[in-house]
Design a protein around this motif. Structure first.
Motif, PDB file in Angstrom:
ATOM      1  N   LEU A  17       0.820  -1.205   0.000  1.00 20.94           N
ATOM      2  CA  LEU A  17       0.000   0.000   0.000  1.00 20.94           C
ATOM      3  C   LEU A  17       0.861   1.266   0.000  1.00 20.94           C
ATOM      4  O   LEU A  17       0.535   2.249  -0.675  1.00 20.94           O
ATOM      5  N   SER A  18       1.964   1.234   0.756  1.00 24.86           N
ATOM      6  CA  SER A  18       2.841   2.407   0.816  1.00 24.86           C
ATOM      7  C   SER A  18       3.431   2.700  -0.560  1.00 24.86           C
ATOM      8  O   SER A  18       3.518   3.860  -0.979  1.00 24.86           O
ATOM      9  N   VAL A  19       3.830   1.653  -1.271  1.00 22.38           N
ATOM     10  CA  VAL A  19       4.382   1.823  -2.615  1.00 22.38           C
ATOM     11  C   VAL A  19       3.297   2.313  -3.576  1.00 22.38           C
ATOM     12  O   VAL A  19       3.535   3.229  -4.386  1.00 22.38           O
ATOM     13  N   THR A  20       2.108   1.728  -3.479  1.00 28.98           N
ATOM     14  CA  THR A  20       1.010   2.109  -4.363  1.00 28.98           C
ATOM     15  C   THR A  20       0.623   3.572  -4.163  1.00 28.98           C
ATOM     16  O   THR A  20       0.452   4.330  -5.131  1.00 28.98           O
ATOM     17  N   LEU A  21       0.505   3.989  -2.902  1.00 33.29           N
ATOM     18  CA  LEU A  21       0.131   5.368  -2.611  1.00 33.29           C
ATOM     19  C   LEU A  21       1.220   6.341  -3.063  1.00 33.29           C
ATOM     20  O   LEU A  21       0.929   7.374  -3.681  1.00 33.29           O
ATOM     21  N   ALA A  22       2.475   6.012  -2.739  1.00 31.51           N
ATOM     22  CA  ALA A  22       3.585   6.880  -3.141  1.00 31.51           C
ATOM     23  C   ALA A  22       3.655   7.005  -4.656  1.00 31.51           C
ATOM     24  O   ALA A  22       3.867   8.106  -5.201  1.00 31.51           O
ATOM     25  N   ASP A  23       3.460   5.889  -5.347  1.00 36.96           N
ATOM     26  CA  ASP A  23       3.527   5.876  -6.804  1.00 36.96           C
ATOM     27  C   ASP A  23       2.392   6.690  -7.428  1.00 36.96           C
ATOM     28  O   ASP A  23       2.620   7.502  -8.330  1.00 36.96           O
ATOM     29  N   CYS A  58       8.951   8.486  -9.409  1.00 38.23           N
ATOM     30  CA  CYS A  58       8.239   7.338  -8.839  1.00 38.23           C
ATOM     31  C   CYS A  58       9.224   6.281  -8.338  1.00 38.23           C
ATOM     32  O   CYS A  58       8.954   5.589  -7.354  1.00 38.23           O
ATOM     33  N   HIS A  59      10.361   6.144  -9.029  1.00 42.43           N
ATOM     34  CA  HIS A  59      11.391   5.207  -8.574  1.00 42.43           C
ATOM     35  C   HIS A  59      11.836   5.556  -7.157  1.00 42.43           C
ATOM     36  O   HIS A  59      11.928   4.696  -6.284  1.00 42.43           O
ATOM     37  N   ALA A  60      12.127   6.842  -6.933  1.00 45.75           N
ATOM     38  CA  ALA A  60      12.561   7.278  -5.615  1.00 45.75           C
ATOM     39  C   ALA A  60      11.453   7.097  -4.586  1.00 45.75           C
ATOM     40  O   ALA A  60      11.698   6.628  -3.457  1.00 45.75           O
ATOM     41  N   ALA A  61      10.239   7.473  -4.949  1.00 51.67           N
ATOM     42  CA  ALA A  61       9.113   7.343  -4.024  1.00 51.67           C
ATOM     43  C   ALA A  61       8.880   5.890  -3.636  1.00 51.67           C
ATOM     44  O   ALA A  61       8.695   5.561  -2.451  1.00 51.67           O
ATOM     45  N   ASN A  62       8.919   4.993  -4.609  1.00 52.69           N
ATOM     46  CA  ASN A  62       8.645   3.581  -4.345  1.00 52.69           C
ATOM     47  C   ASN A  62       9.733   2.928  -3.499  1.00 52.69           C
ATOM     48  O   ASN A  62       9.448   2.212  -2.531  1.00 52.69           O
ATOM     49  N   THR A  63      10.991   3.155  -3.880  1.00 54.83           N
ATOM     50  CA  THR A  63      12.080   2.498  -3.156  1.00 54.83           C
ATOM     51  C   THR A  63      12.215   3.035  -1.733  1.00 54.83           C
ATOM     52  O   THR A  63      12.470   2.275  -0.796  1.00 54.83           O
ATOM     53  N   LEU A  77      14.707  13.926  -4.987  1.00 58.49           N
ATOM     54  CA  LEU A  77      14.541  14.422  -3.625  1.00 58.49           C
ATOM     55  C   LEU A  77      13.060  14.493  -3.253  1.00 58.49           C
ATOM     56  O   LEU A  77      12.664  14.102  -2.146  1.00 58.49           O
ATOM     57  N   ALA A  78      12.238  14.964  -4.177  1.00 56.47           N
ATOM     58  CA  ALA A  78      10.797  15.024  -3.926  1.00 56.47           C
ATOM     59  C   ALA A  78      10.228  13.617  -3.759  1.00 56.47           C
ATOM     60  O   ALA A  78       9.405  13.365  -2.864  1.00 56.47           O
ATOM     61  N   GLY A  79      10.660  12.685  -4.603  1.00 54.04           N
ATOM     62  CA  GLY A  79      10.206  11.301  -4.480  1.00 54.04           C
ATOM     63  C   GLY A  79      10.647  10.681  -3.170  1.00 54.04           C
ATOM     64  O   GLY A  79       9.896   9.920  -2.543  1.00 54.04           O
ATOM     65  N   LEU A  80      11.865  11.006  -2.743  1.00 50.88           N
ATOM     66  CA  LEU A  80      12.382  10.507  -1.457  1.00 50.88           C
ATOM     67  C   LEU A  80      11.470  10.947  -0.315  1.00 50.88           C
ATOM     68  O   LEU A  80      11.111  10.130   0.554  1.00 50.88           O
ATOM     69  N   VAL A  81      11.097  12.222  -0.281  1.00 53.84           N
ATOM     70  CA  VAL A  81      10.244  12.742   0.790  1.00 53.84           C
ATOM     71  C   VAL A  81       8.882  12.052   0.775  1.00 53.84           C
ATOM     72  O   VAL A  81       8.368  11.634   1.815  1.00 53.84           O
ATOM     73  N   ILE A  82       8.314  11.913  -0.413  1.00 56.30           N
ATOM     74  CA  ILE A  82       7.000  11.255  -0.538  1.00 56.30           C
ATOM     75  C   ILE A  82       7.086   9.803  -0.084  1.00 56.30           C
ATOM     76  O   ILE A  82       6.222   9.312   0.651  1.00 56.30           O
TER      77      ILE A  82
END
Length: 236
Positions: free
Chosen positions: A66-72, A115-120, A163-168
């Motif tokens: 769910l965390s990956v899905t929401l972040a993505d 999205c790569h950063a957000a997901n990982t 950086l934005a993906g990392l925060v998300i």
């Protein structure tokens, strides 16, 4: 101020992206993939089950997904259409001719946030908080950073995108960890490791080597990196 930040982001991107070679083209293209990390994901699921038992493992597997899905989805479906920032390698971007790309791969149209950063980082955060081992936290965040670096190397993301993906990713990873803890406590009262989780392997000389289940995940990740580098070596 915004123009200054954008220009700085572009300069940093071009500087990092300028360091490349045929060997590292192969390494970064493979490292940026998803299926290549499947053995590490399986090892992580095993460590989760072996450390916490089936009920908690199921709960946190679901919350991690769910965390990956929401972040993505927040990154791709909500924020990207708002900012519409072209990827560096996009042919409509004025700097595209200066960008090093691999195998003519340019990604989609927009890249902010990544999205790569957000997901990982969503995965890294929820698992680092769950296992609470410094060696694993260092490993899993280095893995997430490797994925981020590969996106700059491949020319499809600015550092600001990452950086934005990392925060998300960290935000949703942390929130889903808290949500998983609430749900898990309803099922088993407390989220804590099982009594004995240490693994024991025999050696040829009769001595034993001991490790935690999470160390199997670290080993799987290291072996994957070695495999990627050996494949690149075999090609060149």
């Amino acid at each position: 101020m915004n123009e200054f930040i954008i220009n700085l982001d572009t300069e940093i991107f071009l500087w990092i992206n300028s360091f490349h070679s045929a060997y590292w083209d192969v390494v970064m293209k493979m490292a940026s993939g998803k299926l290549i990390w499947a053995p590490m994901y399986l090892a992580l699921l095993y460590a989760l089950w072996r450390t916490y038992g089936s009920k908690i493992a199921i709960v946190f597997t679901i919350t991690a997904v769910l965390s990956v899905t929401l972040a993505d989805q927040v990154s791709a479906s909500i924020i990207r259409p708002m900012f519409e920032r072209l990827r560096p390698a996009n042919l409509e971007n004025p700097i595209s001719d200066m960008v090093h790309i691999v195998g003519n791969y340019r990604g989609g149209r927009y890249g902010f946030p990544s999205c790569h950063a957000a997901n990982t980082f969503a995965v890294a955060t929820i698992m680092a908080m769950l296992f609470g081992k410094w060696r694993f936290s260092i490993f899993i965040y280095l893995w997430a950073l490797l994925n981020c670096y590969s996106r700059i190397y491949l020319g499809v993301h600015y550092p600001g995108d990452l950086l934005a993906g990392l925060v998300i990713g960290c935000l949703f990873g942390g929130l889903m960890y808290l949500a998983g803890g609430v749900l898990a406590r309803r099922l088993v009262m407390r989220v804590k490791p099982q009594t004995s989780t240490t693994l024991r392997f025999s050696m040829v000389n009769g001595k034993w080597i001991y490790c935690k289940p999470i160390d199997i995940t670290i080993l799987a990740g290291i072996i994957t990196v070695v495999f990627i580098m050996l494949c690149a070596t075999a090609i060149f």
